[in-house]
Design an enzyme around this catalytic site. Structure first.
Site, PDB file in Angstrom:
ATOM      1  N   SER A 244       0.857  -1.185   0.000  1.00 10.22           N
ATOM      2  CA  SER A 244       0.000   0.000   0.000  1.00 10.22           C
ATOM      3  C   SER A 244       0.891   1.233   0.000  1.00 10.22           C
ATOM      4  O   SER A 244       2.114   1.133   0.042  1.00 10.22           O
ATOM      5  CB  SER A 244      -0.896   0.009   1.228  1.00 10.22           C
ATOM      6  OG  SER A 244      -0.128   0.398   2.353  1.00 10.22           O
ATOM      7  N   LYS A 245       0.251   2.388   0.002  1.00 12.54           N
ATOM      8  CA  LYS A 245       1.014   3.643  -0.076  1.00 12.54           C
ATOM      9  C   LYS A 245       1.952   3.819   1.114  1.00 12.54           C
ATOM     10  O   LYS A 245       2.913   4.570   1.043  1.00 12.54           O
ATOM     11  CB  LYS A 245       0.059   4.825  -0.171  1.00 12.54           C
ATOM     12  CG  LYS A 245      -0.589   4.869  -1.536  1.00 12.54           C
ATOM     13  CD  LYS A 245      -1.351   6.159  -1.743  1.00 12.54           C
ATOM     14  CE  LYS A 245      -2.015   6.145  -3.102  1.00 12.54           C
ATOM     15  NZ  LYS A 245      -3.376   6.588  -3.097  1.00 12.54           N
TER      16      LYS A 245
END
Ligand code: GLU
Length: 480
Positions: A244-245
């Site tokens: 994920s980010k």
């Protein structure tokens, strides 16, 4: 048989690194086997798809150099064909009309949950409906979906990555293939498009594993050839959790904006779940194509390791020729207001030597721009830490050294070997290590504590600039 693969992104966002890896594996597989790489935009989710997203995805693919041979085809253009396929299944008794309303379905789900049972309501409904009734209700205009009648038995395929895969059909719901508004669903559209585009191999992420038996059953029911499937394992963050980010940029476009070399990004993506064997990791262009094989795709998930990306970026800068780096650097230098294209062209040989000198220290194009700065500005910017550390601790001897070097720089041939001789000779006279002389000199001519080799730096700066900078340094130190 010509191998035909496809990349089929949904244009609902940017190109994620996972999607880019899928695109790359398909592209490498096609290029390795002299096959065809098809691009298909799966834009059937009207609310979430947009032409802007499509453009972002195409642009990221172009940046990576993943050129497609056919397409982009748009899935929405095939809606009539998808509907015809659904009706064909209906006529053949391989699908049925389901009049269950959304409310009824929700209630049934609740009830099933309460009983702890598996919901197989649609199938039971279809069986319960008296013959002819479905047609009458449909003709009367009653809203309904069309569901695929999943046959008994099990679905088996030989996966290119996971080897033999088996799914019990009883565990697969009779999936909706045409919604009550007449729109086709994902599994039907993909099956029909893969057949229409003569796709021979479907290489995609593990997250599609549960769709594969449905697509195989649909292909068989429609009389289409079943493609060979290969499911590539997930990419995880450095902590082993879903990428994920939090783990860093996940959009390919962000790496482009950071000024990475696309070849380094491609190399990095290729190693996410694949390895050519041995210790080999740095591969440029054609070499990746030559070495790529689906047999060497790993079954286990891979880790998105930004340190590795950073290392590969350095390796790719190292391996790139000055000519290859020139266009991007020129753009960067112009953007930073450090030089114009024309100025650089006028002294192109010098410029190419400069790139050769700097490239081993860069990870990104902006790094390279920054490294080039001292060579292009009139007014040097001084790093205060470098000044404190190498000038101000012992200003008197530094002043003396710079003055002596300035005098000795008047005459020698202006090339690295001759300059090295002057500097080392002077350090010997002083009975100090060469570093003692080089550090203050580097600050004087670059404003910084670190740079590529000082002899090459001096040579490329040129005698005039070096003498001017030494004069300025002497004035600063004297007037301190
Ligand atoms: N459009 C799907 C996605 O973006 C891919 C479909 C497929 O590869 O079969 O996840």
């Amino acid at each position: 048989m010509t191998i035909r693969v496809r990349f089929a992104p949904s244009p609902t966002g940017y190109l994620h690194v996972g999607g880019a890896r899928t695109a790359l594996f398909n592209w490498l597989y096609a290029r390795h086997h002299g096959g065809v790489f098809v691009l298909r935009i799966e834009d059937t989710d009207r609310d979430r798809s947009s032409p802007e997203h499509t453009e972002v995805i195409l642009s990221a693919l172009r940046w990576l150099g993943l050129d497609w041979d056919e397409g982009p085809f748009f899935q929405s253009d095939g809606a009539d064909r998808h509907r015809a396929a659904a009706l064909r299944l209906l006529e053949a008794g391989r699908a049925y009309r389901d009049f269950t309303t959304a409310e009824e379905l929700a209630q049934a789900r609740e009830a099933a949950k309460g009983e702890g049972t598996d919901l197989r309501l649609p199938r039971r409904r279809a069986e319960a409906l008296p013959a002819g009734e479905a047609e009458e209700r449909a003709e009367a205009g009653e809203a309904h979906a069309i569901r695929f009648l999943v046959p008994e038995g099990e679905t088996v395929w030989e996966d290119m990555v996971h080897e033999e895969m088996r799914f019990q059909n009883a565990a697969i719901d009779d999936l909706v293939i045409l919604r009550s508004d007449g729109s086709p669903t994902y599994n039907l559209a993909v099956t029909s498009d893969d057949a229409e585009q003569h796709i021979t191999h479907v290489i995609r992420g593990d997250d599609h594993l549960s769709n594969t038996p449905k697509q195989i059953l649909l292909s068989e029911a429609l009389g289409y050839p079943v493609p060979t499937f290969g499911h590539v394992p997930m990419i995880l963050g450095s902590d082993g959790k879903r990428l994920s980010k939090r783990h860093g940029a996940t959009a390919v476009g962000e790496y482009e904006s950071q000024g990475l070399l696309p070849g380094a990004m491609v190399n990095f993506l290729a190693l996410l779940g694949w390895s050519p064997g041995g210790d080999l990791e740095v591969m440029i262009g054609e070499e990746l194509i030559e070495r790529f094989s689906m047999e060497r795709v790993l079954k286990k998930s891979s880790i998105f390791d930004l340190k590795k990306l950073d290392w590969l970026c350095g390796q790719h800068f190292n391996a790139s020729t000055a000519q290859a780096l020139e266009p991007a650097l020129t753009e960067g230098l112009e953007g930073a207001g450090l030089a114009t294209r024309q100025e650089l062209e006028e002294r192109r040989d010098w410029y190419l030597s400069l790139i050769d000198l700097l490239k081993t220290r860069a990870r990104t194009i902006p790094d390279l721009v920054d490294l080039a700065r001292p060579f292009l500005v009139d007014e040097l910017e001084f790093d205060p830490e470098a000044v404190t550390r190498y000038w101000l601790k012992e200003p008197a001897p530094v002043l003396e050294q710079l003055t002596a070097l300035r005098a000795r720089f008047e005459t020698p041939k202006w090339e690295p070997e001759a300059l090295e001789e002057v500097i080392r000779g002077y350090a010997e006279e002083l009975s100090v290590g060469a570093g003692k002389v080089i550090h203050p000199l580097r600050v004087a001519v670059t404003g910084r504590a670190v740079s590529p080799g000082i002899f090459e730096v001096l040579a490329l700066l040129g005698r005039d600039t070096v003498l001017v900078r030494l004069d300025e340094a002497i004035v600063r130190l004297d007037g301190r």
